[in-house]
Write a protein that holds these residues in place. Sequence first.
Motif, PDB file in Angstrom:
ATOM      1  N   TRP A   3       0.837  -1.212   0.000  1.00 33.97           N
ATOM      2  CA  TRP A   3       0.000   0.000   0.000  1.00 33.97           C
ATOM      3  C   TRP A   3       0.862   1.248   0.000  1.00 33.97           C
ATOM      4  CZ3 TRP A   3      -4.107  -1.815  -1.729  1.00 33.97           C
ATOM      5  CH2 TRP A   3      -4.682  -2.982  -1.238  1.00 33.97           C
ATOM      6  N   LEU A  22      -6.117   1.740  -4.012  1.00 29.40           N
ATOM      7  CA  LEU A  22      -6.198   2.222  -2.623  1.00 29.40           C
ATOM      8  C   LEU A  22      -7.648   2.441  -2.227  1.00 29.40           C
ATOM      9  CD1 LEU A  22      -3.227   4.752  -2.702  1.00 29.40           C
ATOM     10  CD2 LEU A  22      -3.366   2.742  -1.223  1.00 29.40           C
ATOM     11  N   HIS A  25      -9.562  -0.847  -1.667  1.00 33.85           N
ATOM     12  CA  HIS A  25      -9.209  -1.545  -0.442  1.00 33.85           C
ATOM     13  C   HIS A  25      -9.644  -0.761   0.802  1.00 33.85           C
ATOM     14  CE1 HIS A  25      -6.997  -4.312   2.126  1.00 33.85           C
ATOM     15  NE2 HIS A  25      -6.510  -3.268   2.766  1.00 33.85           N
TER      16      HIS A  25
END
Lengths: 179, 217
Positions: A3, A22, A25
């Motif tokens: 990430w 991003l 998630h």
Amino acid sequence: MEWAELIGRVAAHGDRGAFKLLFEHFAPRVKGFLVKTGMSADAAEEIAQMTLLTVWRKAAQFDPASAGAAAWIFTIARNLRIDSARAAARRAKAAVNAERDETPEVALSPETMMSRSDDVSRVSAAIQQLSDEQSTVIRMSFIEEHPHGEIAERLGIPLGTVKSRIRLAMARLKDLLDD
Amino acid sequence: MTINHHPPEDLLADFAAGRLDEADRLVIGVHAAQCPNCQRFIAAIEQLAGAALEQAAPVAMADDAFATIMAAIDEPKTASTPAPTSSQPVPLLDDDLPEMLRRCRFAKSRRVAPGVKMQPIVLPGADKSRAFLLWSAPGTRMLEHSHTGTELTLVLKGSFSHQGGEYRPGDFDFGDGEVDHQPLVGSDMPCLCLVAMSGDLQMHGWLGRLISPFVRL
């Protein structure tokens, strides 16, 4: 793909593909996290959207050496939640008092709080030294905001044990982090 | 600066989790800004919160959520209004304050008792507690008191002492209904504190009961 690396790509060249990953998630998790701590689904949706927008805008401020991506995104969501509560309080008071208030938010962001990398590695090392039991009670009590009675029920342990376990976990963390 | 007295861990954790009332958050924030130990503790709770966020059960976002964010990103950014700097409408009890306090708005200062002045901080989000600067002349003996709520005190300048020890700049003192104390301000210089208070003070002794209607904090 880490990430932190995706945040780096957003910062470096506004990589929309990285940002979408991003979003996919973290947005539903921020929303789920906020709903779990008692926020309405609509309010949580709004904060989750603003959180990801802030991730885009402040990506360059993210320092992978100082905080994990999830911790950084948590602090963004936390500060937005505080801001929105303040704004609501201000609106409520403005109805009585027309005076406009510009006092800035005082919540500290991780980039101002933690800058020395030796501190950062100490923090990570300390957390790893907590037992699972200890990090679980800290998370349930302070982060997920469950009452002690509910924690006792969920973990199947007496209330007194919950209280002493929280106290010991906090004292241990403090010991590990104090100079 | 050596800091000997720190906030209780649960207040630091509540600060990290974003659960403190605005006045309490301000006092913890100003302390933490000067205290590496407490910064690390707060960062640790934030790390644990990040792990909890990672494990949270996802709740589906609105269908148009991503499009809404992308539209906001493509909008020309409106210039954010700069934070007001040192344009305090009222004179301050002390002009040399930590940065976080300089950004706050203050109401007019007023006298509380002989040798004691206070200046409220305007916090629109403050719910249960209020924050103020408390200035005490050297050698002031505060009245023996306890609290119906909580009292968070951060020493900015000078010192005071009570049964808990001596409190110098950066030190944090926590008082609640179980604490009954009579702070004495150090004799060499005035003491300036940042205080967040909920509930009321309860004065003790015949003098305290006599004057408590006049002591408003």
